[in-house]
Structure formats: C-alpha cells, structure tokens
Design an enzyme around this catalytic site. Structure first.
Site, mmCIF file in Angstrom:
data_model
loop_
_atom_site.group_PDB
_atom_site.id
_atom_site.type_symbol
_atom_site.label_atom_id
_atom_site.label_comp_id
_atom_site.label_asym_id
_atom_site.label_seq_id
_atom_site.Cartn_x
_atom_site.Cartn_y
_atom_site.Cartn_z
ATOM 1 N N SER A 31 0.835 -1.206 0.000
ATOM 2 C CA SER A 31 0.000 0.000 0.000
ATOM 3 C C SER A 31 0.863 1.246 0.000
ATOM 4 O O SER A 31 1.895 1.312 0.677
ATOM 5 C CB SER A 31 -0.912 0.003 1.233
ATOM 6 O OG SER A 31 -0.156 -0.074 2.427
ATOM 7 N N LYS A 33 5.754 11.724 -0.288
ATOM 8 C CA LYS A 33 6.252 11.275 1.012
ATOM 9 C C LYS A 33 6.711 9.822 0.989
ATOM 10 O O LYS A 33 7.460 9.397 1.864
ATOM 11 C CB LYS A 33 5.169 11.458 2.076
ATOM 12 C CG LYS A 33 4.834 12.922 2.331
ATOM 13 C CD LYS A 33 3.874 13.052 3.502
ATOM 14 C CE LYS A 33 3.616 14.520 3.809
ATOM 15 N NZ LYS A 33 2.701 14.689 4.962
ATOM 16 N N GLU A 34 6.258 9.072 0.002
ATOM 17 C CA GLU A 34 6.666 7.675 -0.156
ATOM 18 C C GLU A 34 7.268 7.532 -1.555
ATOM 19 O O GLU A 34 6.567 7.245 -2.520
ATOM 20 C CB GLU A 34 5.474 6.747 0.025
ATOM 21 C CG GLU A 34 4.888 6.831 1.419
ATOM 22 C CD GLU A 34 3.549 6.121 1.537
ATOM 23 O OE1 GLU A 34 3.228 5.682 2.641
ATOM 24 O OE2 GLU A 34 2.826 6.027 0.522
ATOM 25 N N ASP A 64 -3.369 4.732 -3.387
ATOM 26 C CA ASP A 64 -4.585 5.435 -2.984
ATOM 27 C C ASP A 64 -4.596 6.883 -3.458
ATOM 28 O O ASP A 64 -5.626 7.552 -3.348
ATOM 29 C CB ASP A 64 -4.731 5.393 -1.457
ATOM 30 C CG ASP A 64 -6.159 5.156 -1.034
ATOM 31 O OD1 ASP A 64 -6.910 4.543 -1.812
ATOM 32 O OD2 ASP A 64 -6.537 5.574 0.078
ATOM 33 N N LYS A 90 -9.730 5.629 4.600
ATOM 34 C CA LYS A 90 -8.261 5.642 4.646
ATOM 35 C C LYS A 90 -7.653 4.312 4.186
ATOM 36 O O LYS A 90 -8.088 3.735 3.193
ATOM 37 C CB LYS A 90 -7.785 6.019 6.051
ATOM 38 C CG LYS A 90 -8.360 7.334 6.571
ATOM 39 C CD LYS A 90 -7.856 7.619 7.957
ATOM 40 C CE LYS A 90 -8.423 8.917 8.491
ATOM 41 N NZ LYS A 90 -9.884 8.867 8.733
ATOM 42 N N LYS A 91 -6.648 3.838 4.907
ATOM 43 C CA LYS A 91 -5.909 2.645 4.486
ATOM 44 C C LYS A 91 -6.782 1.400 4.527
ATOM 45 O O LYS A 91 -6.658 0.518 3.669
ATOM 46 C CB LYS A 91 -4.673 2.451 5.373
ATOM 47 C CG LYS A 91 -3.843 1.229 5.023
ATOM 48 C CD LYS A 91 -2.649 1.087 5.948
ATOM 49 C CE LYS A 91 -1.873 -0.191 5.640
ATOM 50 N NZ LYS A 91 -0.706 -0.356 6.538
ATOM 51 N N ASP A 98 3.929 -2.717 4.011
ATOM 52 C CA ASP A 98 4.001 -1.297 3.688
ATOM 53 C C ASP A 98 4.957 -1.104 2.518
ATOM 54 O O ASP A 98 5.785 -1.974 2.217
ATOM 55 C CB ASP A 98 4.484 -0.497 4.895
ATOM 56 C CG ASP A 98 3.385 -0.338 5.945
ATOM 57 O OD1 ASP A 98 2.215 -0.587 5.614
ATOM 58 O OD2 ASP A 98 3.713 0.024 7.087
ATOM 59 N N ASP A 156 -5.381 -1.789 12.224
ATOM 60 C CA ASP A 156 -4.698 -3.072 12.310
ATOM 61 C C ASP A 156 -5.022 -3.790 13.616
ATOM 62 O O ASP A 156 -5.354 -4.985 13.616
ATOM 63 C CB ASP A 156 -3.184 -2.869 12.151
ATOM 64 C CG ASP A 156 -2.678 -1.692 12.953
ATOM 65 O OD1 ASP A 156 -3.438 -1.150 13.776
ATOM 66 O OD2 ASP A 156 -1.510 -1.286 12.778
#
Length: 1066
Positions: free
Chosen positions: A295, A301-302, A331, A530-531, A555, A770
């Site tokens: 994801s 930022k990633e 996303d 969200k996630k 991740d 989670d």
C-alpha cells in the site's frame, strides 16, 4: 558360528543327574589361523546357578567367533576348522528370520548324512525354540561384539531403510514382495515445533512477579496507612499515581507469563508439497497461492523508488512463481507511481532470474548493492562477478529512469497539451469562419479552454490524479484503475538461454509472478476509510484475479529481506492445526536507525518481548505490516474449531458451538418454528457474514479460497484437510470479463449496504485499523502465530527525527484511545477470548491514560523541592526497604526478560526513556484528542510519516539532528525546566536553612534526577547537531521561571508580606 561339544551333548543326554548340577555359562571362543581354539570368555567357570536357573535354560554352549577377512583359516583344517571353512560364505550362524540376521547353527560334523531339509528344519527349530531367546539375549552382552560378528560373517541386517540387500534369496511372507523403495518414503513430520523457554529462566521470572505483586500490595497498604500530615496534597497525588502505576504494571506483566519460541522445518515443507509422489507424479508444487498487498498513498512522502525496490523483492521471493501474485494499492492515483511500477516490472525480467541464478540475498536491489558485506561470499559460479557488474549497471540506469520520471511526465503532458491547444485554436478559427466571423486566431495571451491534462505514454489521458487537479482527476475524486502489468505465468518452468545483450540464464526459470496496479475509485460524498478501505478494495480485486487463500500485507517501505519468509509462514498455515490460524505476524525490523537508537525506533522490547509472550496465549496482535492473513478469516468467518473460556478467570475450557453447521441445518429445515430461528450468536462479533456485495464472481471465490487454504490431510491428526494434489491444476488465464469484474468491485459504491469494514475485511472506525482487525479475529476464536526467523523476514524504515517519531506514537496512542471508547474494548469481548489475551487487549486501550498520572508524577519531585516537603513524612526505614525491594525485583525481572526475549540492556533502557518521553507528550495529547472525538465529535486527521531520506547524502543520519518544532514538545520541555529550577531552589533553601532537612532534599533530588535521566534523549534532540539550545527553549524557560515565582509568592508568601485585594504590602 556356534558349535556345541559332543561330550557335553552326550553327558547332558545320558546322565539323569546332570539336571541337578548348576549349568555352565556361555563360552566365547575364536579359531586362530592355525586351527587352535582360543577362549575369549572372562570367566570360564561362570556360575549361573540360582533361582533363575531352569532345567532347559542353559546349555554348555560355545560361540565361535569367525575369522576376519584378512585372517582366513588355512584350507584343509581339521575338526571345527573344516566346519568353519564350509560355512564362511553363508549368511550367518542362525536360521532365516524376518527381522534378524540370517544364521545357522553348525558344528555337527557327524550330521553329514542329514538332508538339506533336515538342516533347514533344525535351523528353524533353533529360531523358534524358547531357548533361542536366551541365546540371542546373551549375544548382546559386553563380551560379544554383535556388529563385528555381522561384518566378519557377511551376515545380513534384515530389512529396513538402513540396510537392504538386493540379492536377498528368502521371501518375507508368502505374497509379499519388498524392495528398498518401500523404505524411501519418509515418515510424516510436523512442519513446526514449539521451543519452550528454559525453566531455569522462566520459573524465577514468574516467582519474581509474584514477589513483586506481594511487595507492591504491602507497600501501597503502608503508604495509605502512613500519610504525611504536613503535605496531605503531595501524599494524595503520589498515592493515586502509584496505585495507577501498579495497576498498569499488572496489565503489562500478566500476559508475559508464558513466552515461547517457534521453529519451522522448510525441508519437510518441500518434501511434503514439492516432491514427486503417487498423487503428484511430476513433483509440481502443491502449495497454496499467496497474494502480496503493498500500500502507498502519496508519491511525494513515499518515493516511488522505495516502493519499486519493495516490489522487486516480492517478485523475486523463493515461492512457486505460478502461485505468487503481487498487488500495489496507490490510494493517491498518481501517474508517477503507475509508471514507476511499469519500469519496475520491466527491470524484474532480468533482476528476478539473476537472483535465482546466484541465490542473492537480500533481493531488494538497493539494499543488496549498498550492503557492506563481501558480495562474492559463498558464490561459486565463475560468471558471478561479470553478471553482478552488468546487473549493477542496469539497476543504476533503472534508478535514473525512476528519478527522471517527474520531468518526463511533465514534459510529455506539456507537449500533448500544447498540441491540444493548437488544435483547439484551429477548431475555434474554423467555427469562427463558418459563423461569419473574420477567422482571426485568438491572441496568445488569451486564456485557452483546453484543460491542462496529464498524459500517459500512449497519448491518452491519465484516469487518475492529474498534475494540475481538476474535477474527476484529483485526490479524492478520480476513477478506479486496475492494470495487470505482468501476465499470469505459465504452469511449467520457462528456462532461459544465452543472450549477448543480457545475461546467460541457461537452466534458470525466467518467469515473473503476476503483478497488478490498483487504485480504487474515489468520489466526493463517500467515506473512503483511509488505508482500511484501500486494503478491502485490494481484497476484492485480488479475489477476482488470483484468489490466493493467503494474503501478505506489507508497507511500501517494508521489503522482503529473507526470500524464504513466505515459506516460513506457510509452515504454520499448512501444519496440523493450521486451519485455526488467522494470521502469521512477523516482527518489524528497521534499517537506517542511528547506532545508539536514541528514540527506541527498533522497539525490540515490544517485538521481541511482548509479542513473543502473546504467542504463548492466543497469539500476537496485528501491527499493520509484515503479516500473512488467511483470506477466509478476513471475510469474517469463524474457525472450524474454537474453544470458549468460562469462569471468572477463563480457567474452564469448553468447545465452542459451530455456528456454520447450525446455520446450515436451519437453512436445510425451513419448517422450524420462529422461536427456534433466533440469532445464533449472543455476541455481535460471532454473527456470520452475509453481505459481501453484488458480485457473484466474488461470492463464488469464497468457498474456493477456504478449501485451498486447508492443510494436507496426510495424517490422522490433521483435521479439516484437503487431499494431496488438489492444487496442481493451472490457473485459468485472465480475460476481459474477469478484469472488468475486478474493476467493478473497487468502485466507491460497491460497499454500500454491505458488511465491509464492519464484519468483513479490515475494520473501519479507527486510525489503528490493524489492532482492531486482529482483535475481531481473536474474538471469533481464531488464533495467531508469531514467526521469528533466523534471518529477518522483512526490513523497513522508521522515522529517526524526534518530531516524526512523536507524531507516529501520537497516531498509535490515539487509535488506542479510540479502541477504549468503542465497542472493540476488550471489556466487551466474548468468551472465545482467553483471559490473559483479554488483559493484553485491555492494556492496548488503557496504556495512553497512564500519561495523565505520569505527568503529575514527573512534577511531584519539583513540588517537593519547592515546598521543602516530601511524599512521605520522612525517609523512614520501612519506606526505604520497600523501595529497595521493589527496585531490586524490577531490575531482576528486567534481566530475566532480557534473557528470554534476547534484547539488550541498552535497548531496554532506551525503551524506558522513550516511554516517559512519549508518555508526557504524545500519549497525553492522544487522550485529549480521544476525549474531544467522543464528547464533541471532532474528527482526528493525520499526515503520512515521510519515508524519504535526508537531503544530506553524506550523512545518512542527518534527519536525527533536524529540529522541527511541534506543540508536542511543550509538556516534556516544561517538566525539564521546572525540575531543573526546583533542584536549584531546593539546594539553595537547604543550604541556608537554620535546621536543614537533608532527607527531604535527597528524596526530591533523587526523583528529579530520575525524571531528567529519562528525558536526556529529548534534551539531546532539542540541541541538534551542534549541541546548541534553541532560542525558544530560553524563552520558555524564562516565562516558566517568572510564572513559577509569582505563583509561589501567592501560594506561600514570605514572612512580612501581606496579600490583599489591592495588591501586595510589605
């Protein structure tokens, strides 16, 4: 060989009185090359008389030791030598036996007239006689070397998998034909085993826990019974804090009483699932499929390069290629991520075979090429250096292409947009001429009606988020995207060949697992959750495309460090009892952490201590990444077998009802009265999921995933298994209707009026989805397993900057507060949750509230120094003894915990320091935010933790020294400044007092030093690289000093000062 002397025979048969004499013992002898018989017995006159002697138990018998191969007797020897020579090629001195050596009893030279049948009958009579048993037993004494006897006589060992002679002349049974092949099949072996902590460590640990509990109770009782009359407010605050700390420690320590370790057997997994057998003649892999989910949400930022390296490590994992599928959820719908993934799949076509050819570890190219170990270690192929040099150059070019993608996309979009603008101007001119205008072109400065779109390489509009956002093409408002970038691999291996432009992959499988890019549809007015919502969209899409019964969640910055990690997890899922496991949690390991681990980023106390201890209960909690799920459990179904724990402390264990079978019976009998059709489950989490959406293809895949996820039914102890060879059929190729259905299930409207996020998939409603998702599974009766591999399974990155670290902890703590105020509170759990597991989940929701008492307790030393009082009337002997015992017990418990968890003392101390830093900052803010959400309904929003590295490439730890001011710094900074001021005031007052009270000063100084010692990493982080204190610290210290001084004058005015409504008068 064995012979009996004729004289002994005649004597025993002719003399009736011989039965009354004690029989003589067995004598061992050996014939030399000269024919002389040499005695080997230790005692020639062995007395065997006694109560165990019988009439026929013993005979005067001599065991002849046969000659060795290098010491054969002379031909033509007389007497016993002739008998020995005539039988040296025989199989042994005894008759045929199914499980013993073939032997024969000789020495009867006068029996030459006997026929062969008579000899055989005599041999069989020896083997079947009761006297023969004692002979065989005597042959195992220390005086007789049985193995040497077998070697020297060429005797056989019988039948078995240790020895087998293909020249066996005798048959074992009338209709039994046996060969060595009958012993090749290995016995059934478990795939995993538990490795218990040594009792020498665990028993003292449990004893110390009991001792500290008793001492804590006695200490708190003494504290309550002995208040400080001079400072009741100090005593009251301290006793409340201490009672809460004791309660919090109990919640933390109770689930740690049964830690265990586990080990896997990868060889047994390979032998069971990937070796030729009657049900699998070709040796094709019978392992179930695995879908890997990665994801990402923000390409800034990633970084896409980090995500691409993670993808490459997954595609190169050591798992059957046709059973492995990889999905990435973007996303944000960014074209940068999309094209970076396309580049990664292209590079995987050479990287994956290179890893297989040379057994590369790790299989993340960036981590591999930056590793400081010798790359040639254990590499034996002569072309390795050449191949590595070539693939390194290819990877460097790959990185350059990834880094240049933003400019390429921008320039491409500008080119297409300018072309569209020119076409629009031409059309506008043509329309103007047709309408009777002058046909003049619009001025250059006039705004164009052409939308600044983002273009793909094939000249079409990107359906996701554009560089210049607009309606239908921005974050939170774009179409769903699903792109299968690498096709479903063929079932049989595809071997490579020599290629001058690439590497020589002769004999190497060059297939690449299936990879798909997924970006779910987002529209305004929908809650996308969200996630958790992105993960559920991937669950549905993957069920349509590949439907792997197991899902590995990672991740984008957590890559596979151990290429066998998936197999390690599969050992637990495919072992007996594996059908009751909902997920396998792997520990999180991090790279790029400063050597001193200033802010406890490794978090080893949690991952190696708490999680290992939970594994001895019902299983570890789900921590968001590095987790392998059973798809059927994610769908909200119950395990095939579960237990309920009754009684006050859950000590009564009983089988739980199987709601699946009960509901099937109710559906099969529709004539039941309405009174018997009540809801089966008394707890909301125990209801069965029913509303999966309107996709029939998805609904049909549920039963298939459940069946494929069962372990092999190859042993009587395996319940709910599947037959071997059930997963050998190839996957059907993807077609257009299938992909179209996968696109439909990721639409934003699909979850309307369904149970997704409530009972099915990742659970909605918390920023820590989670923990809630794992809790729901445990609450239904599933169990989880903690898998610690010798080589780290996965590795990722963690924020080393103080601000980023505190924001990360804030998000976790806020999620815990949300859990505490929701129906996911462990107080409301059902009876399928073990008592200690319930305690562990209670601690998850309660631990942030410790911050309130922790902040108060950190101010108490300063208040004691300001007032000259202490939390007790004085440093009495009972107080010091209790304090000493509690401290010693805590130190010993920590040492033993270090022993069974394998963490270091420095790591334990760093964890203690950051527990206080986070408790006085992030945890306190989390409690306030949680209360605001519950009371005022204010939603909580968080930003992603940046995965990008520091700008200073020469120092990989540059982020450690960056000071980013945040409001989370206020409370720890206030505690530090007030304690320092209080220490100065306390020392000054005591020095100038007429009667100094040193005991109270020492007590206050000790606790203030305790606070400052824990705050040392925070102070070091504020000073940055050069050790300079920021200006804001001086400003804050000055304000606090002024405020404290004024407050103190008001609270405790000095002598000669009167305070009234008009002001202060001296």
């Amino acid at each position: 060989m064995a012979t009996s002397s004729n004289s002994s025979k005649k004597t025993m048969s002719s003399s009736p009185s011989s039965a009354g004499r004690p029989p003589q013992g067995v004598k061992f002898a050996r014939r030399t090359s000269s024919g002389r018989v040499m005695s080997l017995s230790r005692d020639d006159d062995l007395d065997m008389s006694g109560e165990f002697s019988g009439e026929n138990d013993y005979i005067n018998y001599t065991v002849m030791m046969p000659p060795t191969p290098d010491n054969q007797p002379m031909a033509g020897s007389s007497g016993a030598g002739t008998a020995s020579d005539s039988k040296t090629d025989g199989p042994g001195p005894y008759g045929p036996s199914r499980f013993g050596a073939e032997s024969r009893r000789g020495g009867d030279d006068d029996g030459g007239a006997d026929s062969e049948a008579a000899k055989a009958d005599r041999r069989m009579s020896v083997m079947n006689s009761s006297n023969n048993k004692s002979i065989l037993l005597r042959s195992q004494t220390g005086d007789f070397d049985h193995n040497r006897w077998l070697f020297e006589t060429k005797g056989t060992y019988g039948i078995g998998n240790a020895y087998w002679s293909e020249k066996q002349e005798n048959k074992y049974g009338p209709e039994v034909e046996m060969s060595m092949q009958d012993f090749i099949d290995k016995p059934w072996k478990p795939l995993t085993r538990k490795v218990k902590i040594p009792p020498a460590i665990l028993s003292p640990y449990r004893l110390l826990v009991v001792i500290r509990l008793i001492v804590l109770f006695l200490f708190l009782l003494w504290r309550v019974q002995n208040p400080n009359p001079d400072a009741m407010w100090l005593w009251g605050m301290s006793i409340v804090c201490e009672i809460w700390f004791a309660f919090s420690w109990i919640l933390d320590i109770l689930p740690k009483q049964n830690p265990i370790n586990r080990a896997t057997d990868l060889d047994a997994l390979r032998d069971k699932f990937e070796q030729p057998s009657p049900t699998n003649p070709t040796g094709r892999s019978d392992l179930p499929g695995v879908d890997v989910f990665i994801s990402t949400a923000d390409a800034e930022k990633e970084p896409p390069l980090v995500t691409a390296n993670t993808i490459l490590s997954v595609l190169a994992a050591q798992y059957p290629v046709e059973k492995l599928s990889c999905y990435i959820s973007d996303d944000g719908g960014a074209i940068l991520t999309f094209e970076a993934m396309a580049e990664a799949v292209n590079f995987a076509e050479v990287w994956v075979p290179f890893c297989r050819k040379h057994e590369i570890e790790p299989r993340n190219p960036d981590s591999y090429f930056n590793s400081k170990v010798d790359p040639t270690k254990n590499k034996k192929r002569p072309d390795f250096v050449k191949d590595r040099r070539w693939i390194k150059r290819e990877y460097d070019e790959f990185k350059v292409r990834i880094n240049g993608l933003p400019d390429v996309i921008r320039k491409r979009s500008e080119m297409y947009n300018s072309r569209e603008d020119v076409n629009e101007r031409k059309l506008s001119k043509e329309r103007s001429i047709g309408g009777g205008g002058d046909g003049a072109e619009p001025a250059d400065g006039e705004a164009s009606n052409v939308t600044k779109a983002t273009w793909m390489a094939d000249g079409t509009h990107w359906p996701g988020t554009w560089l210049e956002p607009c309606a239908d093409h921005k974050k939170g408002d774009h179409a769903g995207i699903l792109q299968v970038m690498s096709k479903v691999p063929e079932m049989e291996a595809v071997m490579g060949f020599p290629d001058e432009k690439k590497l020589d992959f002769t004999g190497v499988d060059i297939r690449v697992p299936m990879f798909a890019y997924v970006s779910r549809e987002k529209r305004p007015g929908y809650d996308h959750n969200k996630k958790a919502g992105a993960m559920n969209a991937m669950v549905r899409a993957s069920a349509i495309l590949s439907n792997g019964p197991f899902i590995l969640n990672l991740d984008c910055d957590h890559y596979i460090y151990n290429s066998l990690a998936i197999r390690e997890g599969m050992c637990f899922m495919m072992d007996r009892g594996g059908d009751r496991i909902c997920y396998i949690q792997f520990p999180q390991r991090f790279e790029g952490i400063d050597p001193s681990d200033r802010y406890a980023n490794h978090n080893t106390v949690f991952f190696d201590g708490n999680m290992r201890a939970l594994d001895g209960l019902q299983g570890p909690v789900y921590v968001g990444t590095g987790c392998m799920f059973r798809r059927f459990a994610l769908y909200g179904f119950h395990p095939p077998r579960a237990n309920e724990y009754l009684g006050m402390f859950g000590t009564i264990k009983a089988p739980a009802p199987n709601y699946h079978e009960i509901e099937a019976q109710l559906e099969a009998d529709p004539d039941l009265p309405d009174s018997e059709k009540q809801p089966l489950a008394t707890h909301p989490d125990l209801g069965l999921p029913k509303k999966f959406g309107n996709s029939q293809m998805f609904t049909d895949s549920i039963g298939v995933a459940e069946y494929h996820g069962r372990p092999l039914a190859d042993h009587s102890s395996v319940k709910n298994g599947r037959p071997p060879g059930a997963l050998l059929e190839p996957r059907p190729p993807l077609d257009a209707p299938t992909v179209a259905e996968a696109v439909a299930v990721i639409s934003c409207w699909y979850e309307d009026k369904t149970e997704w996020g409530d009972r099915i998939g990742w659970i909605y409603g918390s920023v820590t989805e989670d923990v809630v998702t794992g809790y729901r599974m445990h609450n239904r009766g599933w169990r989880s397993v903690y898998c610690i591999t010798k080589r780290d399974a996965f590795r990722g990155t963690a924020p080393i900057n103080l601000t980023d670290r505190l924001h990360q902890v804030l998000r976790w703590a806020t999620g815990s507060v949300e859990i505490f105020y929701s129906r996911n509170n462990a107080f409301l759990a059902c009876r399928r949750l073990k008592f200690l597991q319930r305690i562990a989940y209670l601690n998850v929701g309660i631990y942030p509230f410790t911050s309130i008492f922790l902040v108060v307790y950190c101010f108490l030393p300063a208040l004691c120094l300001f007032t000259g009082q202490f939390i007790v009337a004085g440093l009495s002997v009972p107080f010091l003894i209790y304090l000493l015992i509690i401290t010693i017990c805590l130190c010993l418990l920590s040492l033993l915990e270090v022993r069974w968890s394998g963490i270091g003392l420095e790591e334990w101390w760093r964890n203690e320091q950051f527990w206080l830093i986070g408790g006085t900052s992030a945890h306190l803010v989390a409690v306030i935010q949680g209360l605001l959400k519950v009371v005022a309904g204010i939603e909580i929003h968080f930003t992603l933790t940046s995965k990008s590295t520091a700008e200073d490439e020469e120092d990989i730890y540059a982020d450690l020294y960056v000071v980013k001011w945040t409001s989370l710094f206020l409370m720890p900074l206030t505690i530090i400044i007030i304690n320092i001021i209080a220490m100065v005031i306390g020392i000054s007052r005591t020095l100038y007092e007429v009667i100094p009270q040193w005991n109270k000063l020492l007590g206050g100084l000790f606790f203030s030093f305790w606070v400052l010692a824990h705050m040392y990493p925070f102070m070091k982080g504020l000073m940055g690289r050069r050790g300079r204190i920021p200006t804001i610290v001086y400003v804050w210290a000055g304000l606090l000093a002024i405020i404290i001084s004024l407050l103190w004058i008001v609270i405790n005015p000095p002598n000669g000062v009167n305070l009234n409504n008009q002001g202060m008068q001296i």
